[in-house]
Design a protein around this motif. Sequence first.
Motif, PDB file in Angstrom:
ATOM      1  N   ASN A 104      11.592  54.976  67.954  1.00 25.07           N
ATOM      2  CA  ASN A 104      11.840  53.731  68.470  1.00 25.07           C
ATOM      3  C   ASN A 104      11.844  53.874  69.823  1.00 25.07           C
ATOM      4  O   ASN A 104      11.592  53.093  70.738  1.00 25.07           O
ATOM      5  CB  ASN A 104      12.902  53.101  68.055  1.00 25.07           C
ATOM      6  CG  ASN A 104      12.726  52.573  66.399  1.00 25.07           C
ATOM      7  OD1 ASN A 104      13.281  52.818  65.473  1.00 25.07           O
ATOM      8  ND2 ASN A 104      11.341  52.129  66.319  1.00 25.07           N
ATOM      9  N   ALA A 105      12.811  54.549  70.339  1.00 27.84           N
ATOM     10  CA  ALA A 105      13.436  54.849  71.798  1.00 27.84           C
ATOM     11  C   ALA A 105      12.113  55.305  72.516  1.00 27.84           C
ATOM     12  O   ALA A 105      11.920  54.826  73.650  1.00 27.84           O
ATOM     13  CB  ALA A 105      14.578  55.699  72.099  1.00 27.84           C
ATOM     14  N   PHE A 106      11.437  56.303  71.873  1.00 25.05           N
ATOM     15  CA  PHE A 106      10.296  56.800  72.650  1.00 25.05           C
ATOM     16  C   PHE A 106       9.139  55.685  72.804  1.00 25.05           C
ATOM     17  O   PHE A 106       8.489  55.806  73.943  1.00 25.05           O
ATOM     18  CB  PHE A 106       9.626  57.962  71.773  1.00 25.05           C
ATOM     19  CG  PHE A 106       8.538  58.940  72.663  1.00 25.05           C
ATOM     20  CD1 PHE A 106       9.268  59.914  73.638  1.00 25.05           C
ATOM     21  CD2 PHE A 106       7.232  58.852  72.111  1.00 25.05           C
ATOM     22  CE1 PHE A 106       8.140  60.655  74.187  1.00 25.05           C
ATOM     23  CE2 PHE A 106       6.431  59.780  73.058  1.00 25.05           C
ATOM     24  CZ  PHE A 106       6.985  60.835  73.680  1.00 25.05           C
ATOM     25  N   VAL A 107       9.027  54.819  71.785  1.00 26.18           N
ATOM     26  CA  VAL A 107       8.009  53.796  72.083  1.00 26.18           C
ATOM     27  C   VAL A 107       8.358  52.854  73.017  1.00 26.18           C
ATOM     28  O   VAL A 107       7.558  52.591  73.618  1.00 26.18           O
ATOM     29  CB  VAL A 107       7.982  52.928  70.647  1.00 26.18           C
ATOM     30  CG1 VAL A 107       7.219  51.853  70.619  1.00 26.18           C
ATOM     31  CG2 VAL A 107       7.131  53.936  69.528  1.00 26.18           C
ATOM     32  N   ASN A 108       9.735  52.615  73.179  1.00 31.76           N
ATOM     33  CA  ASN A 108       9.941  51.867  74.145  1.00 31.76           C
ATOM     34  C   ASN A 108       9.797  52.341  75.516  1.00 31.76           C
ATOM     35  O   ASN A 108       9.774  51.576  76.284  1.00 31.76           O
ATOM     36  CB  ASN A 108      11.497  51.460  73.791  1.00 31.76           C
ATOM     37  CG  ASN A 108      11.741  50.481  72.605  1.00 31.76           C
ATOM     38  OD1 ASN A 108      10.852  49.986  71.893  1.00 31.76           O
ATOM     39  ND2 ASN A 108      12.916  50.232  72.054  1.00 31.76           N
ATOM     40  N   LEU A 109      10.167  53.559  75.757  1.00 33.40           N
ATOM     41  CA  LEU A 109       9.962  54.264  76.872  1.00 33.40           C
ATOM     42  C   LEU A 109       8.536  54.063  77.511  1.00 33.40           C
ATOM     43  O   LEU A 109       8.173  53.938  78.548  1.00 33.40           O
ATOM     44  CB  LEU A 109      10.499  55.635  76.792  1.00 33.40           C
ATOM     45  CG  LEU A 109       9.817  56.709  78.078  1.00 33.40           C
ATOM     46  CD1 LEU A 109      10.950  56.499  79.146  1.00 33.40           C
ATOM     47  CD2 LEU A 109      10.061  58.193  77.552  1.00 33.40           C
ATOM     48  N   ILE A 110       7.703  54.496  76.614  1.00 35.06           N
ATOM     49  CA  ILE A 110       6.261  54.499  76.851  1.00 35.06           C
ATOM     50  C   ILE A 110       5.833  52.938  77.340  1.00 35.06           C
ATOM     51  O   ILE A 110       5.217  52.777  78.355  1.00 35.06           O
ATOM     52  CB  ILE A 110       5.315  54.842  76.014  1.00 35.06           C
ATOM     53  CG1 ILE A 110       5.633  56.393  75.982  1.00 35.06           C
ATOM     54  CG2 ILE A 110       3.854  54.780  76.246  1.00 35.06           C
ATOM     55  CD1 ILE A 110       4.796  57.178  74.555  1.00 35.06           C
ATOM     56  N   LYS A 111       6.223  51.898  76.575  1.00 33.90           N
ATOM     57  CA  LYS A 111       5.818  50.580  76.550  1.00 33.90           C
ATOM     58  C   LYS A 111       6.393  50.270  78.132  1.00 33.90           C
ATOM     59  O   LYS A 111       5.841  49.373  78.665  1.00 33.90           O
ATOM     60  CB  LYS A 111       6.385  49.627  75.460  1.00 33.90           C
ATOM     61  CG  LYS A 111       5.628  49.584  74.421  1.00 33.90           C
ATOM     62  CD  LYS A 111       6.280  49.014  73.192  1.00 33.90           C
ATOM     63  CE  LYS A 111       5.349  48.690  71.966  1.00 33.90           C
ATOM     64  NZ  LYS A 111       5.974  47.823  71.102  1.00 33.90           N
ATOM     65  N   GLY A 112       7.742  50.571  78.215  1.00 37.87           N
ATOM     66  CA  GLY A 112       8.266  50.007  79.544  1.00 37.87           C
ATOM     67  C   GLY A 112       8.007  50.976  80.909  1.00 37.87           C
ATOM     68  O   GLY A 112       8.504  50.627  81.981  1.00 37.87           O
ATOM     69  N   SER A 113       7.258  51.960  80.804  1.00 38.75           N
ATOM     70  CA  SER A 113       7.255  52.917  81.800  1.00 38.75           C
ATOM     71  C   SER A 113       6.031  52.103  82.901  1.00 38.75           C
ATOM     72  O   SER A 113       6.171  52.594  84.016  1.00 38.75           O
ATOM     73  CB  SER A 113       6.126  54.287  81.370  1.00 38.75           C
ATOM     74  OG  SER A 113       4.877  53.901  81.116  1.00 38.75           O
ATOM     75  N   GLY A 114       4.990  51.426  82.471  1.00 36.16           N
ATOM     76  CA  GLY A 114       4.196  50.614  83.266  1.00 36.16           C
ATOM     77  C   GLY A 114       3.249  51.635  84.022  1.00 36.16           C
ATOM     78  O   GLY A 114       2.656  51.352  85.146  1.00 36.16           O
ATOM     79  N   ALA A 115       3.327  53.144  83.836  1.00 32.13           N
ATOM     80  CA  ALA A 115       2.412  53.992  84.512  1.00 32.13           C
ATOM     81  C   ALA A 115       1.067  53.806  84.147  1.00 32.13           C
ATOM     82  O   ALA A 115       0.631  53.635  83.004  1.00 32.13           O
ATOM     83  CB  ALA A 115       2.919  55.511  84.021  1.00 32.13           C
ATOM     84  N   GLU A 116       0.053  54.067  85.042  1.00 33.13           N
ATOM     85  CA  GLU A 116      -1.454  54.128  84.834  1.00 33.13           C
ATOM     86  C   GLU A 116      -1.578  55.265  84.151  1.00 33.13           C
ATOM     87  O   GLU A 116      -2.801  55.381  83.175  1.00 33.13           O
ATOM     88  CB  GLU A 116      -2.114  54.098  86.057  1.00 33.13           C
ATOM     89  CG  GLU A 116      -2.123  52.542  86.745  1.00 33.13           C
ATOM     90  CD  GLU A 116      -2.898  52.636  87.964  1.00 33.13           C
ATOM     91  OE1 GLU A 116      -3.627  53.151  88.165  1.00 33.13           O
ATOM     92  OE2 GLU A 116      -2.730  51.373  88.888  1.00 33.13           O
ATOM     93  N   GLU A 117      -1.019  56.587  84.352  1.00 31.53           N
ATOM     94  CA  GLU A 117      -1.210  57.778  83.819  1.00 31.53           C
ATOM     95  C   GLU A 117       0.114  58.332  83.320  1.00 31.53           C
ATOM     96  O   GLU A 117       1.120  58.238  84.227  1.00 31.53           O
ATOM     97  CB  GLU A 117      -1.909  58.888  84.884  1.00 31.53           C
ATOM     98  CG  GLU A 117      -3.346  58.443  85.084  1.00 31.53           C
ATOM     99  CD  GLU A 117      -3.966  59.379  85.934  1.00 31.53           C
ATOM    100  OE1 GLU A 117      -3.408  60.523  86.124  1.00 31.53           O
ATOM    101  OE2 GLU A 117      -4.943  59.084  86.626  1.00 31.53           O
ATOM    102  N   TYR A 118       0.261  58.864  82.291  1.00 32.22           N
ATOM    103  CA  TYR A 118       1.481  59.701  81.644  1.00 32.22           C
ATOM    104  C   TYR A 118       0.976  60.834  80.665  1.00 32.22           C
ATOM    105  O   TYR A 118      -0.012  60.553  80.205  1.00 32.22           O
ATOM    106  CB  TYR A 118       2.351  58.580  81.040  1.00 32.22           C
ATOM    107  CG  TYR A 118       1.929  57.750  79.922  1.00 32.22           C
ATOM    108  CD1 TYR A 118       1.629  58.245  78.762  1.00 32.22           C
ATOM    109  CD2 TYR A 118       1.646  56.389  80.113  1.00 32.22           C
ATOM    110  CE1 TYR A 118       1.241  57.551  77.746  1.00 32.22           C
ATOM    111  CE2 TYR A 118       1.327  55.570  79.190  1.00 32.22           C
ATOM    112  CZ  TYR A 118       1.132  56.230  77.978  1.00 32.22           C
ATOM    113  OH  TYR A 118       0.773  55.335  76.947  1.00 32.22           O
ATOM    114  N   GLU A 119       1.821  61.544  80.501  1.00 32.80           N
ATOM    115  CA  GLU A 119       1.796  62.643  79.581  1.00 32.80           C
ATOM    116  C   GLU A 119       2.959  62.996  78.975  1.00 32.80           C
ATOM    117  O   GLU A 119       3.906  63.758  79.392  1.00 32.80           O
ATOM    118  CB  GLU A 119       1.086  63.881  79.875  1.00 32.80           C
ATOM    119  CG  GLU A 119       0.819  65.044  78.934  1.00 32.80           C
ATOM    120  CD  GLU A 119       0.196  66.282  79.616  1.00 32.80           C
ATOM    121  OE1 GLU A 119       0.171  67.403  78.901  1.00 32.80           O
ATOM    122  OE2 GLU A 119      -0.528  66.301  80.770  1.00 32.80           O
TER     123      GLU A 119
END
Length: 307
Positions: A104-119
């Motif tokens: 759940n926390a990982f999902v929230n991290l990605i949703k909130g990252s706002g990054a155009e690119e991430y890995e």
Amino acid sequence: MTLQQLKYVIEVVNCGSINEAAKKLFISQPSLSNAIKDLEAEIGIEIFLRSAKGITLSIDGSEFLGYARQVVEQAGLLEQRYLHQKPSRQLCAISTQHYAFAVNAFVNLIKGSGAEEYEFTLRETRTYEIIEDVKNLRSEIGILYMNPFNQKVIEKLLRENRLDFHPLFTASPHIFISTRNPLAAQTSVILEDLQEYPYLSFEQGEFNSFYFSEEILSTVFHKKSIHVSDRATLFNLLIGLNGYTISTGIVSADLNGDNITSVPLQVDDRIQVGWIASHQIQLSKQARLYLDELKKVIQDYGVPLLE
């Protein structure tokens, strides 16, 4: 020492091998090896230990990596601010025991990252491998539990690998079962109630020690026992076979559906869940944000934090 060399070191650590890093960097393996050897010669330390099995970070290399990540991150911020370049590719790797709240926390991290690119990488894996991942900096953070039974063994292993354990919360043991299980209507259960039901646990591979079990009471005999390697399979078997497993009691309806429930287990034990990290490096911005999200998720379940 160049910024490019620092990026090379970080990519080798992320990939776990020079060959794989060279492919991702679109350079030859000899060129990458020589660049790292030149850097090691210049700064006077061995960043990587090389053997027939591959490469691992040295103690000096672990410390160097922490500084290198900070420099590369700051350089990216400078480029964004003054050269108007697009945001740098965000990186973050987490290793965890099989906890829905960690996902759940990982999902929230990605949703909130706002990054155009991430890995980003999330490894739900075995206890020993979590410690190895964090020791070798394949992951910045590991999530696991300790209790009175395994605490001395786990703490010794963490000390030997220069890792720190940071408690998040303490939970009373629960069983996870199907909502159709006859025990689902009970306010609590005891071990004797569970004897005729299949017991499900996560297998630990070659390091199959009682102390590395993800479930407490690992030395208790079970008439019917099934070992699995992933969380989805475990929950399917809980439903299909009316089995049970022992965990924290935190169930995510978003990830596991509404056909799994938790029932308190009356035993004299506690489960302390926390995160581990190397005390030789500073966490990246993304790792710190993940911890923030992790704490929010835990509190959303009504569980008080220890920190």
